[in-house]
Design a protein around this motif. Structure first.
Motif, short mmCIF file in Angstrom:
data_model
loop_
_atom_site.label_atom_id
_atom_site.label_comp_id
_atom_site.label_asym_id
_atom_site.label_seq_id
_atom_site.Cartn_x
_atom_site.Cartn_y
_atom_site.Cartn_z
N LYS A 95 0.86 -1.18 0.00
CA LYS A 95 0.00 0.00 0.00
C LYS A 95 0.90 1.23 0.00
N SER A 96 0.72 2.10 -1.03
CA SER A 96 1.68 3.19 -1.25
C SER A 96 1.00 4.56 -1.20
N ALA A 97 1.81 5.56 -0.78
CA ALA A 97 1.35 6.96 -0.74
C ALA A 97 2.47 7.88 -1.24
N LEU A 98 2.09 8.95 -1.93
CA LEU A 98 3.06 9.96 -2.38
C LEU A 98 2.86 11.21 -1.52
N ILE A 99 3.95 11.68 -0.94
CA ILE A 99 3.92 12.89 -0.10
C ILE A 99 4.86 13.93 -0.72
N SER A 100 4.36 15.12 -1.01
CA SER A 100 5.23 16.16 -1.57
C SER A 100 4.52 17.50 -1.52
N PHE A 101 5.17 18.50 -2.10
CA PHE A 101 4.64 19.85 -2.14
C PHE A 101 3.66 19.98 -3.31
N PRO A 102 2.85 21.05 -3.32
CA PRO A 102 1.80 21.19 -4.33
C PRO A 102 2.28 21.08 -5.78
N ASP A 103 3.48 21.64 -6.08
CA ASP A 103 3.95 21.61 -7.46
C ASP A 103 4.19 20.19 -7.96
N ILE A 104 4.44 19.25 -7.06
CA ILE A 104 4.64 17.84 -7.43
C ILE A 104 3.33 17.07 -7.35
N THR A 105 2.58 17.28 -6.26
CA THR A 105 1.38 16.45 -6.06
C THR A 105 0.30 16.73 -7.10
N THR A 106 0.18 17.98 -7.57
CA THR A 106 -0.83 18.28 -8.58
C THR A 106 -0.58 17.48 -9.86
N PHE A 107 0.68 17.49 -10.28
CA PHE A 107 1.08 16.73 -11.47
C PHE A 107 0.95 15.23 -11.22
N ALA A 108 1.37 14.78 -10.04
CA ALA A 108 1.34 13.35 -9.72
C ALA A 108 -0.09 12.81 -9.70
N LYS A 109 -1.01 13.59 -9.10
CA LYS A 109 -2.40 13.11 -9.01
C LYS A 109 -3.01 12.94 -10.40
N SER A 110 -2.71 13.88 -11.30
CA SER A 110 -3.22 13.76 -12.67
C SER A 110 -2.68 12.52 -13.34
N THR A 111 -1.39 12.25 -13.15
CA THR A 111 -0.76 11.07 -13.74
C THR A 111 -1.34 9.79 -13.16
N ILE A 112 -1.51 9.75 -11.84
CA ILE A 112 -2.05 8.57 -11.15
C ILE A 112 -3.47 8.29 -11.61
N ASP A 113 -4.28 9.37 -11.72
CA ASP A 113 -5.67 9.19 -12.18
C ASP A 113 -5.71 8.69 -13.61
N LEU A 114 -4.82 9.25 -14.44
CA LEU A 114 -4.79 8.87 -15.85
C LEU A 114 -4.38 7.42 -16.02
N MET A 115 -3.40 6.97 -15.23
CA MET A 115 -2.88 5.61 -15.36
C MET A 115 -3.59 4.63 -14.42
N ASP A 116 -4.52 5.17 -13.60
CA ASP A 116 -5.29 4.34 -12.67
C ASP A 116 -4.36 3.53 -11.77
N LEU A 117 -3.42 4.24 -11.12
CA LEU A 117 -2.44 3.57 -10.26
C LEU A 117 -2.94 3.54 -8.82
N PRO A 118 -2.64 2.50 -8.07
CA PRO A 118 -3.10 2.38 -6.67
C PRO A 118 -2.21 3.13 -5.69
N ILE A 119 -2.13 4.45 -5.87
CA ILE A 119 -1.25 5.28 -5.02
C ILE A 119 -2.06 6.47 -4.52
N SER A 120 -2.03 6.69 -3.21
CA SER A 120 -2.70 7.85 -2.61
C SER A 120 -1.75 9.05 -2.62
N VAL A 121 -2.31 10.25 -2.72
CA VAL A 121 -1.50 11.47 -2.80
C VAL A 121 -1.82 12.38 -1.61
N PHE A 122 -0.75 12.88 -0.94
CA PHE A 122 -0.90 13.78 0.21
C PHE A 122 -0.01 15.02 -0.01
N THR A 123 -0.63 16.18 0.12
CA THR A 123 0.10 17.44 -0.12
C THR A 123 0.50 18.07 1.20
#
Length: 557
Positions: A95-123
């Motif tokens: 079970k994985s989570a990505l933690i970063s600042f807004p400039d990274i998490t905004t881009f990461a969430k779009s990529t995760i949603d697009l690729m349907d990856l099982p990763i949670s995002v926390f800003t």
């Protein structure tokens, strides 16, 4: 010209990739260091003056930007870097989570949603938020945390697997290309500034530039040491400069020289520049004094007569005409001449007091820095009148402004051929409109100096002060107001206090002070009688029981 680029990598795994990129940029001198967060900042601070551009990443890049003035490029994560890292991380079943600042998490969430990856995002907004968030995620069953180096280390410290978003070769190459573009842009933009900097350095050996927050943003000293004391003097002068007063001057005396500080304010940018000039020491001769302090006392000039006189003096001063300033003791000759100099000139003001100064030393005074000279006590000059006349003429030829301060014209008779511009300051009883201004200033001054209570005076008491005769004019009024201020216990001065002080001091307000030697008292008596006889020497000699020759001799003594 090679570009000095310093890459501060937050983790060691970047070194091989940077090494691959270095040959692609032959016009760069690329230095590489390993350091994250404060360690990276310390490296940048130590290398700032030999570096054109810094390159770093993430939080470390942000911290470096805050610490140095040199441009910093942040190695922004590319889409390729993000997709590659997230794909690798999602290959694990944890079970994985990505933690970063807004400039990274905004881009990461779009990529995760697009690729349907099982990763949670926390800003997060600050690195301090990382430890408690990781503890919370651990309690919720997360096993892997994706982020930068600080996230990776914190995760591992709490027993979770950390997965670093790596910068690819493409990212590093793009950062180096940005460094090239930025360097050439800055260099192009800075060419006019550099030219002006060269010209300024050539014309001014010592200067400081302050920004709109009064922080030093540039300093250049070649002939003067910018000590803490000198810096303090500059900041004292700084309080006098603003939108309404765009320039000011202060002279600072040190052991072997006088340092003149000129301050100029730029209203367009709200910046200030201070120029420092080093002058020869003039104070090592008795009877010479360089004006080094600012005039903090206000100019009291409510009466029409004083306003006319001030304009007359200013006009004569501006066209460099010598000025003979005549007035009784305490009429403000010294103050007004200093005021005119401060308003119209930025050079040094020198006072020569012939009560102490040897006239034979005149030719030894270094005049290269002097812009105004005040002559005092010319009556003490027994001979060598031609020497003084020649010196005054030389000063005028050097564009040095001249004031001669005397109590009456008789004292100047041997030099009348040299100075024809005679300005007479009226006694205080002929400018009563100004008394109120002096009273208010004295009250304020004594309150600040002695902590006195009184701050206001009633019209009735003010009228009584205006009706009083002050033989020594402003000096006497100052003395009377000091006694009133010290004795008054109320905020508003009581009329009784004024009456009591005037009754006690009435003997002190006689025309004679009885100070000094017998010869001084004798001269004071002669000058008093001379004044009462409207400077008629025959009547004065007759009243004193002496002949005119004796009177003339005693006045010259």
């Amino acid at each position: 010209m090679k570009i000095n680029v310093h890459i501060i990598a937050p983790y060691e795994a970047m070194l091989p990739i940077i090494k691959e990129c270095t040959p692609l940029f032959p016009d760069m001198k690329i230095c590489v260091s390993i350091g994250e967060l404060q360690a990276g900042v310390d490296i940048a601070l130590s290398k700032e003056y030999e570096t054109n551009i810094f390159i770093s990443r993430g939080t470390t890049a942000r911290l470096i930007k805050e610490a140095v003035k040199t441009p910093v490029i942040d190695m922004n994560i590319t889409g390729y870097d993000m997709i590659r890292s997230l794909t690798l991380a999602s290959n694990l079943s944890d079970k994985s989570a990505l933690i970063s600042f807004p400039d990274i998490t905004t881009f990461a969430k779009s990529t995760i949603d697009l690729m349907d990856l099982p990763i949670s995002v926390f800003t997060i907004e600050h690195t301090d938020e990382v430890p408690p968030l990781i503890v919370e995620l651990k309690n919720k069953g997360y096993k892997q945390i994706i982020g930068d180096t600080i996230t990776l280390k914190t995760s591992e410290a709490y027993g979770l697997k950390g997965f670093l978003i790596h910068a690819s070769k493409v990212t590093i190459i793009r950062s180096l290309e940005q460094a090239t573009e930025l360097f050439h842009y800055i260099n192009k933009v800075n060419i006019p500034s550099k030219i002006f900097e060269i010209i300024t350095k050539k014309n001014y050996k010592n200067f400081v530039l302050l920004d709109n927050q009064n922080n030093i943003v540039y300093e250049h000293f070649t002939t003067i040491q910018f000590t803490n004391d000198l810096k303090s003097e500059m900041y004292i002068l700084n309080t006098d400069i603003n939108l309404n007063n765009e320039k000011a001057t202060k002279n600072y005396v040190v052991e072997d020289c006088i340092i003149e500080i000129k301050g100029h304010y730029s209203p367009t940018f709200s910046y200030k520049i201070y120029i420092f000039n080093k002058h020869d020491q003039l104070l090592n001769q008795e009877g010479l004094k360089v004006h080094t302090e600012n005039l903090y006392a206000p100019l009291i000039a409510n009466s029409d007569r004083i306003q006319f006189i001030l304009q007359q003096i200013k006009t004569l001063y501006q066209i460099n005409e010598p000025i003979l300033l005549i007035g009784e003791k305490g009429t403000g000759k010294d103050f007004i001449s200093t005021y005119i100099h401060d308003q119209c000139n930025e050079g040094l003001l020198l006072t020569i007091n012939f009560e102490k100064y040897n006239i034979n030393q005149l030719d030894k005074i270094p005049l290269n820095s002097v812009r105004t000279i005040k002559f005092q006590n010319l009556s003490r000059i027994k001979d060598n009148h031609d020497k003084l006349s020649a010196f005054i003429e030389m000063c005028l030829n050097l564009k040095i402004h001249v004031f001669v301060l005397l109590e009456n014209i008789i004292q100047f008779e041997p030099f009348t051929s040299k100075i024809s511009n005679i300005v007479e300051l009226p006694p205080l009883n002929e400018r009563k409109e100004d008394i109120e201004g002096f009273v208010q200033y004295f009250l304020s001054s004594f309150h600040e100096k002695y902590g006195t209570v009184a701050v206001k005076i009633k019209d009735e008491s003010l009228s009584l002060l205006k009706e009083t005769t002050y033989p020594f004019n402003i000096d006497d009024l100052r003395f009377v107001m000091k006694q009133i201020a010290l004795k008054e216990n109320y905020i508003v001065i009581q009329h009784e206090t004024v009456e009591n002080v005037l009754n006690v001091e009435k003997l002190a307000l006689k025309a004679l002070s009885f100070k000094g030697t017998l010869k001084d008292i004798e001269k004071e008596i002669i000058e008093l009688v001379l004044k009462e006889e409207n400077f008629n020497q025959s009547k004065t000699a007759e009243r004193l029981g002496i002949n005119r020759a004796t009177l003339w001799r005693k006045l010259k003594e």
